[in-house]
Design an enzyme around this catalytic site. Structure first.
Site, PDB file in Angstrom:
ATOM      1  CG  HIS A 278      -3.469  -0.965  -2.356  1.00 46.40           C
ATOM      2  ND1 HIS A 278      -2.354  -1.709  -2.613  1.00 46.40           N
ATOM      3  CD2 HIS A 278      -3.803  -1.205  -1.066  1.00 46.40           C
ATOM      4  CE1 HIS A 278      -2.005  -2.360  -1.515  1.00 46.40           C
ATOM      5  NE2 HIS A 278      -2.867  -2.078  -0.559  1.00 46.40           N
TER       6      HIS A 278
ATOM      7  CE  LYS B 139      -9.288  -7.737   8.548  1.00 46.13           C
ATOM      8  NZ  LYS B 139      -7.959  -8.310   8.532  1.00 46.13           N
TER       9      LYS B 139
ATOM     10  NE  ARG C 293       3.187  -8.485   5.964  1.00 46.58           N
ATOM     11  CZ  ARG C 293       1.895  -8.423   5.715  1.00 46.58           C
ATOM     12  NH1 ARG C 293       1.052  -9.199   6.376  1.00 46.58           N
ATOM     13  NH2 ARG C 293       1.425  -7.572   4.823  1.00 46.58           N
TER      14      ARG C 293
ATOM     15  CB  CYS D  13      -1.023   0.005   1.124  1.00 42.60           C
ATOM     16  SG  CYS D  13      -0.910  -1.340   2.270  1.00 42.60           S
TER      17      CYS D  13
ATOM     18  CD  GLN E 235      -0.880  -9.484   1.039  1.00 44.59           C
ATOM     19  OE1 GLN E 235      -0.532  -8.353   0.755  1.00 44.59           O
ATOM     20  NE2 GLN E 235      -1.606  -9.763   2.091  1.00 44.59           N
TER      21      GLN E 235
ATOM     22  CG  ASP F 190      -1.836  -6.190  -1.978  1.00 43.40           C
ATOM     23  OD1 ASP F 190      -3.032  -6.026  -1.704  1.00 43.40           O
ATOM     24  OD2 ASP F 190      -0.907  -5.623  -1.389  1.00 43.40           O
TER      25      ASP F 190
ATOM     26  CG  HIS G  28      -5.669  -1.899   1.801  1.00 42.94           C
ATOM     27  ND1 HIS G  28      -4.330  -1.746   1.990  1.00 42.94           N
ATOM     28  CD2 HIS G  28      -6.267  -0.839   2.387  1.00 42.94           C
ATOM     29  CE1 HIS G  28      -4.111  -0.639   2.674  1.00 42.94           C
ATOM     30  NE2 HIS G  28      -5.268  -0.063   2.927  1.00 42.94           N
TER      31      HIS G  28
END
Ligand code: ZN
Ligand code: ZN
Length: 643
Positions: free
Chosen positions: A389, A469, A367, A338, A385, A387, A515
């Site tokens: 946005h 979420k 992480r 993000c 991910q 992923d 997200h």
């Protein structure tokens, strides 16, 4: 004493004397119900049978047949286990138990030596005796001093220390059955006889309070159910889960390797890479249709960016940080996409005309999880991910939620998942932004979910720190729920970055930011999917889609021609021309979960055909088909990602 009124699930209102307990209300409804009751439920929460009911409460009586009964039964079994340990090992000190929403419970003990498998058998047998005794559980509200005096007199120093964890002002309750007493909030079944069946699973060392500087305790894990039949079913499921464990299947099928040299960071082997890329390519192929643009932000970013996004404070310990070569330069390894996408958004002036902007990225993320917390692909340090946005006008959020559901349905269908449950996760204890913005965002999401035609559950306090979420849960074949897709509304980052676009009115506005991920982390998804399919991936995703198996040497050349024809049609194919029996070749391909074995013998050679044995049609007679038709059929099925 005056009466109070209790609302029942059938809509009736029942008048009962003030101070009546849940069990007393059950007795008023019917003696049979009172006999079978294991707990009450008020506003979705389980409450103890001995707790008084308040005026106006909507009360439901929970019996052994209710799925929620398991929780109460297992928590009660925890006490029975502690009782059994104390009977067999009087010097043992009890710490605390824990039963979450899973089908396991646990309890920690301070003992002189670790429990052996024989100890567990004895403890389990003792538990059965206690269950057979059928002693009632009783609940007492006591003062802190009374509880302290009792625990000290029993020599339970660990428990005594736990008493201090209870915040001032909270009621302190004791639960007893027979001679055993524990500090506990409940709820509990009426008597030990309501614990139908128990089984101890395992024992392991665990530091007191999870703190390595504290003494090592011994933790016993067990499970319990209302009936032996339910317990047997559960144990069968555990066995099946072991067979399907992705760590085991991943080794058997040579998909990936987890090495202590890189904790939580998978080595993808060639076959695993085919599956990984297959998933990425699939999601990527949907981007044009759903209006996503792929981007790639750097892996190493200066700390300033994470300070702007809020991750520097809120997520600091979960990230890897480095000193760069420049004076005072602090770099963070990308742990989420993000901040980079916000940076791309603000590179130039944005107009409402280009919204919604949907940036997608598959970068590796890292992480800093403790190695002890890592498990196979399910919990890793290195992940990617699917992923994205989405930056949009606030009024566009609802249509984006709908678009997300469409995308999700298309993906899950190709992967063979049916039936999803959708919930909105709300503000956690620690959060960024204003409570009023949170309330509004939570409402917007829940309304969008409902308007899309789904029931909307609520997961209280489970939102991310930057916004609520939408979470999509699927059940795997073992009946376990997994949260896969998430759509998170960000109430913090657009403001922190000062993101703006020029609206229809010519003025500057702050965009809404979402997200979203459909598979979630690819690693965690693979863990689930390997266990869900047992490694039998759909044809389009299988690392080897077809094995061509010749019957004798005479067809070796024809076999190679078949392989080449399939390869030319885009099929991942291997030729097995070894001097082995056909049955052996077929069995080996089945063990490797290859979807189709194309058999070629003299007849096939003569007629230019193959005889495909399909995994899904095991045991059925296979018919020969013309090679060209077979190649075309496969090409088409793979392209359509048919399951
Ligand atoms: Zn308890
Ligand atoms: Zn994000």
């Amino acid at each position: 004493m005056s009466d109070i009124h209790v609302r029942l699930p059938d809509g009736r209102t029942l008048a009962v004397p003030a101070g009546s307990t849940v069990l007393e209300v059950a007795g008023k409804i019917g003696p049979r119900l009172a006999k079978d009751a294991v707990a009450g439920r008020i506003a979705g929460r389980l409450v103890d049978l001995r707790a008084p009911v308040e005026d106006g409460a909507a009360l439901e009586i929970v019996t052994g047949r209710d799925p929620a009964a398991g929780e109460v039964i297992r928590h009660s079994a925890e006490h029975v286990m502690a009782d059994a340990v104390k009977r067999l090992f009087p010097a043992a000190q009890i710490d605390v138990g824990r039963s979450d929403h899973s089908e396991k419970f646990q309890y920690d003990f301070k003992v002189e030596r670790p429990f052996t498998p024989e100890d567990l058998e004895r403890i389990e047998a003792e538990m059965r005796r206690i269950v057979a005794e059928g002693a009632p559980f009783t609940r007492e509200v006591v003062t802190r001093e009374q509880a302290a005096a009792l625990l000290e007199s029993l020599g339970e120093t660990l428990k005594r220390a736990r008493l201090d964890d209870i915040p001032a002002g909270e009621p302190i309750t004791l639960f007893r059955h027979g001679a055993f007493v524990d500090l506990c909030r409940g709820p509990h079944v009426q008597h030990t006889g309501q614990i139908g069946a128990v089984k101890l699973l395992d024992a392991a060392g665990a530091y007191w309070r999870g703190d390595e500087s504290q003494p090592m305790l011994q933790r016993i894990y067990g499970t319990a159910f209302a009936s032996q039949k339910e317990l047997d079913l559960h144990l069968e499921r555990i066995e099946e889960a072991k067979r399907r464990d992705h760590r085991r299947v991943g080794v058997d099928l040579e998909l990936f390797h987890i090495d202590p040299i890189a904790p939580g960071s998978p080595f993808y082997l060639p076959k695993g890479m085919v599956v990984y890329n297959g998933l990425v390519e699939f999601i990527r192929s949907l981007y044009p249709k759903y209006g996503y643009q792929e981007v790639m932000a750097p892996q190493l970013l200066r700390a300033e960016l994470f300070k702007r996004s809020g991750h520097y404070d809120k997520f600091h310990d979960d990230m890897f940080w480095f000193a760069g070569a420049d004076e005072g330069e602090e770099l963070g390894v990308k742990a989420m996409n993000c901040p980079g996408h916000c940076r791309i958004f603000e590179l130039r002036k944005r107009s409402y005309r280009e919204l919604p902007l949907r940036f997608a990225e598959f970068s590796r993320l890292h992480r800093n999880e403790r190695s002890g917390a890592l498990t196979g692909l399910a919990r890793v340090r290195s992940m990617a991910q699917d992923d994205a946005h989405i930056f949009c006008e606030p009024e566009q959020v609802e249509s984006e939620v709908n678009r997300f559901f469409e995308l999700m349905s298309e993906v899950y269908q190709a992967l063979g998942f049916s039936g999803v449950r959708i919930a909105v996760s709300t503000r956690p204890g620690e959060f960024l932004g204003e409570p009023a913005d949170w309330d509004k965002a939570e409402q917007t999401l829940a309304e969008a979910v409902r308007r899309a035609g789904y029931e909307c559950g609520i997961k209280t306090g489970e939102g991310a720190f930057y916004g609520p979420k939408v979470e999509v849960d699927v059940d795997d074949v073992l009946g376990r729920a997994w949260t896969l897709a998430t759509l998170q509304m960000d109430v913090a980052m657009p403001g922190r970055f000062g993101l703006r676009y020029i609206g229809r009115d010519g003025a500057e506005h702050q965009p809404a930011m979402l997200h979203r991920a459909v598979l979630g982390s690819l690693e965690r998804f693979l863990a689930l999917y390997i266990e869900h399919t047992g490694g039998e991936f759909p044809l389009w995703l299988a690392p080897v889609q077809v094995v061509v198996a010749s019957i004798t040497d005479r067809q070796a050349e024809y076999g190679a021609r078949v392989r080449d024809a399939l390869q030319a049609a885009g099929v991942r194919v291997q030729l097995d021309a070894r001097n082995e029996k056909l049955g052996f070749k077929v069995r080996e391909a089945e063990l490797q979960k290859v979807p189709i074995v194309a058999v070629v013998g003299d007849q096939e050679l003569q007629n230019g055909t193959v005889t495909p044995r399909r995994r899904r049609e095991r045991g059925k007679g296979a018919e020969p088909v013309a090679l060209e038709a077979f190649a075309e059929e496969l090409r088409e099925a793979i392209a359509a990602r048919r399951v």
